[in-house]
Design a protein around this motif. Structure first.
Motif, PDB file in Angstrom:
ATOM      1  N   LEU A 176       4.956  -2.389   1.661  1.00  0.00           N
ATOM      2  CA  LEU A 176       4.719  -1.461   2.508  1.00  0.00           C
ATOM      3  C   LEU A 176       3.175  -1.148   2.421  1.00  0.00           C
ATOM      4  CD1 LEU A 176       7.170   1.265   0.991  1.00  0.00           C
ATOM      5  CD2 LEU A 176       7.311   0.539   3.159  1.00  0.00           C
ATOM      6  N   GLY A 177       2.640  -1.790   1.494  1.00  0.00           N
ATOM      7  CA  GLY A 177       1.017  -1.600   1.420  1.00  0.00           C
ATOM      8  C   GLY A 177       0.799  -0.106   0.747  1.00  0.00           C
ATOM      9  N   HIS A 178      -0.381  -0.116  -0.107  1.00  0.00           N
ATOM     10  CA  HIS A 178      -0.539   1.074  -1.146  1.00  0.00           C
ATOM     11  C   HIS A 178      -0.927   2.291  -0.261  1.00  0.00           C
ATOM     12  CE1 HIS A 178      -0.006  -1.530  -4.628  1.00  0.00           C
ATOM     13  NE2 HIS A 178      -0.760  -2.674  -4.044  1.00  0.00           N
ATOM     14  N   GLU A 179      -1.499   1.970   0.992  1.00  0.00           N
ATOM     15  CA  GLU A 179      -2.028   3.330   1.486  1.00  0.00           C
ATOM     16  C   GLU A 179      -0.882   4.186   2.146  1.00  0.00           C
ATOM     17  OE1 GLU A 179      -1.383  -0.170   4.633  1.00  0.00           O
ATOM     18  OE2 GLU A 179      -2.494   0.285   2.556  1.00  0.00           O
ATOM     19  N   THR A 180       0.391   3.550   2.050  1.00  0.00           N
ATOM     20  CA  THR A 180       1.557   4.236   2.722  1.00  0.00           C
ATOM     21  C   THR A 180       2.251   5.048   1.823  1.00  0.00           C
ATOM     22  OG1 THR A 180       2.056   1.995   4.023  1.00  0.00           O
ATOM     23  CG2 THR A 180       3.765   3.449   3.800  1.00  0.00           C
ATOM     24  N   ILE A 181       2.147   4.783   0.415  1.00  0.00           N
ATOM     25  CA  ILE A 181       2.648   5.356  -0.538  1.00  0.00           C
ATOM     26  C   ILE A 181       1.600   6.425  -1.184  1.00  0.00           C
ATOM     27  CG2 ILE A 181       3.949   5.368  -2.850  1.00  0.00           C
ATOM     28  CD1 ILE A 181       4.796   2.571  -2.008  1.00  0.00           C
ATOM     29  N   ARG A 182       1.763   7.897  -1.452  1.00  0.00           N
ATOM     30  CA  ARG A 182       0.701   8.612  -1.829  1.00  0.00           C
ATOM     31  C   ARG A 182       1.240   8.931  -3.170  1.00  0.00           C
ATOM     32  NH1 ARG A 182      -1.132  13.793   1.834  1.00  0.00           N
ATOM     33  NH2 ARG A 182      -1.703  14.059  -0.092  1.00  0.00           N
ATOM     34  N   ARG A 199       4.526   3.623  -9.007  1.00  0.00           N
ATOM     35  CA  ARG A 199       5.798   3.473  -8.352  1.00  0.00           C
ATOM     36  C   ARG A 199       7.194   3.166  -8.994  1.00  0.00           C
ATOM     37  NH1 ARG A 199       1.269   1.891  -6.697  1.00  0.00           N
ATOM     38  NH2 ARG A 199       0.350   2.477  -4.497  1.00  0.00           N
TER      39      ARG A 199
END
Length: 411
Positions: free
Chosen positions: A191-197, A7
């Motif tokens: 955001l939480g890591h699962e939100t960002i691919r 990121r």
């Protein structure tokens, strides 16, 4: 969808072998960068003065010698007076430009068609004054005066003001104490890591019947009510965009970024201060500038005018050449950095550039659609603002978010 496997985009932190964390991308901002400053505060991070606050003197690395002094010692008194005359004329002209709508200026097309260099010649600027502006372009790693629109430069000045062509106090006097890379890290944590691919590279964006469909390079298609496109100007050219107006597509395809690289050299201490130097330098060499980003660490920019030579040089020779120039600026103690980094943002496939670049005619080609939206396609990113910078990324990102959420839009 993030194309990289990390990121942050052009903001990145690297940990050196000795444990120090350095910034490989964007670092500094100014008090007029309000959107970025507000975000930093919102995330609970802290702000401190940058290198601009150091009272020691700037250095000048010229092809014909090294000079030290804030009063531009390589220029004569008459040349400095002429520089001041030209500066006043520029500031006066910039006051007539609305940075949010430069196209509204009655002479917008004419000002955009003229390069900064041609304007300097028309002002009768002395050769040393024109050299001073070439040097400034090298130091900022933007395209040179011959390849820079006068209107774009006027717009940039009008955005933040100041006494000169580029006021360091307005643009670069602050930094995030935790490092600029802490900003996207804190955002990602919220955001939480699962939100960002990660590793999700986009190859097509299609708008149809008020909906968006995004296709990745692996063939996966994602349907959405809206899409916010933050892909920089260069990489966006490889993305197929369908379903938007021809005018929108022409505007998006007409943007460009300056191709530049960064070099970071780390030492055990900031020894240059002992000689009364603040670590800031403007240079005509393989790199165009140096500045201190933290104790013992110098950052450098390789400008577009030098990038091809930089990349064509074998890595070992390139590093030794950079060190030789640092020795010329700061003495033999610069001979032995404990670490060096060379992030080449100009050839990074996910950025293909540094700050926004505006050649003569570019603002006219991009037009007033710059930074606006065509729902359900929204745009954001540093090159959708006046000149790039982290402020541009945050300012346009917030505008896109407000528009997409229905809280008002410039679309």
């Amino acid at each position: 969808m993030e194309g990289r496997n990390r990121r942050g985009g052009r903001v990145e932190a690297v940990t050196l072998p000795d444990g120090r964390v350095v910034q490989a991308g964007g670092e500094v901002f100014g008090p007029g960068h309000t959107a970025y400053g507000e975000l930093v505060e919102e995330l609970g991070l802290s702000v401190e003065p940058s290198y601009v606050a150091d009272p020691r003197e700037i250095s000048w690395g010229l092809v014909d010698g090294v000079h030290v002094g804030d009063d531009v010692p390589w220029m004569s008194k008459a040349e400095r007076r002429d520089d001041e005359r030209v500066r006043r004329a520029f500031v006066e002209l910039a006051a007539s430009v609305d940075p949010d709508d430069p196209w509204a200026h009655p002479d917008a097309a004419a000002l955009d068609a003229v390069s900064l260099a041609e304007w300097l010649r028309r002002q009768g600027a002395l050769p040393a004054v024109r050299r001073r502006h070439e040097l400034a372009s090298l130091s900022l790693a933007c395209d040179g005066p011959e390849r820079t629109s006068l209107l774009a430069e006027l717009r940039k000045h009008a955005a933040l003001g100041g006494d000169g062509f580029y006021d360091l106090e307005r643009w670069e006097s602050l930094k995030v104490a935790e490092g600029s890379a802490a900003v996207p890290a804190a955002m990602a944590a919220e955001l939480g890591h699962e939100t960002i691919r990660l590793g999700a590279t986009v190859r097509r964006i299609e708008i149809s019947a008020g909906r968006a469909r995004v296709t990745l390079t692996d063939g996966e298609a994602i349907a959405a009510d809206a899409v916010v496109c933050t892909i920089p100007a260069g990489p966006l050219r490889a993305v197929e965009i369908a379903g938007v107006s021809d005018a929108r597509l022409r505007s998006l395809r007409s943007r460009r970024s300056a191709l530049a690289a960064k070099v970071v050299a780390a030492y055990e201490a900031s020894f240059w201060r002992e000689a009364g130097q603040n670590g800031l330098a403007e240079c005509e060499w393989l790199f165009g500038s140096t500045w201190p980003q933290r104790e013992g660490v110098l950052s450098m920019l390789v400008p577009p005018e030098r990038l091809s030579a930089f990349l064509a040089t074998p890595e070992a020779v390139r590093s030794s050449t950079v060190v030789d120039y640092l020795v010329a600026l700061y003495g033999e103690r610069a001979r032995f950095p404990v670490a060096m980094l060379e992030p080449s943002w100009g050839v990074d496939p996910f950025t293909q550039g540094n700050i926004a670049s505006w050649a003569p005619g570019d603002l006219t080609r991009v037009g007033p659609l710059h930074g606006t939206h065509e729902p359900p396609l929204y745009v954001a990113g540093s090159d959708h603002w006046v000149a790039g910078y982290m402020e541009g990324a945050v300012r346009t990102g917030r505008d896109a978010a407000r528009a997409a959420l229905g809280a008002g839009s410039r679309a």
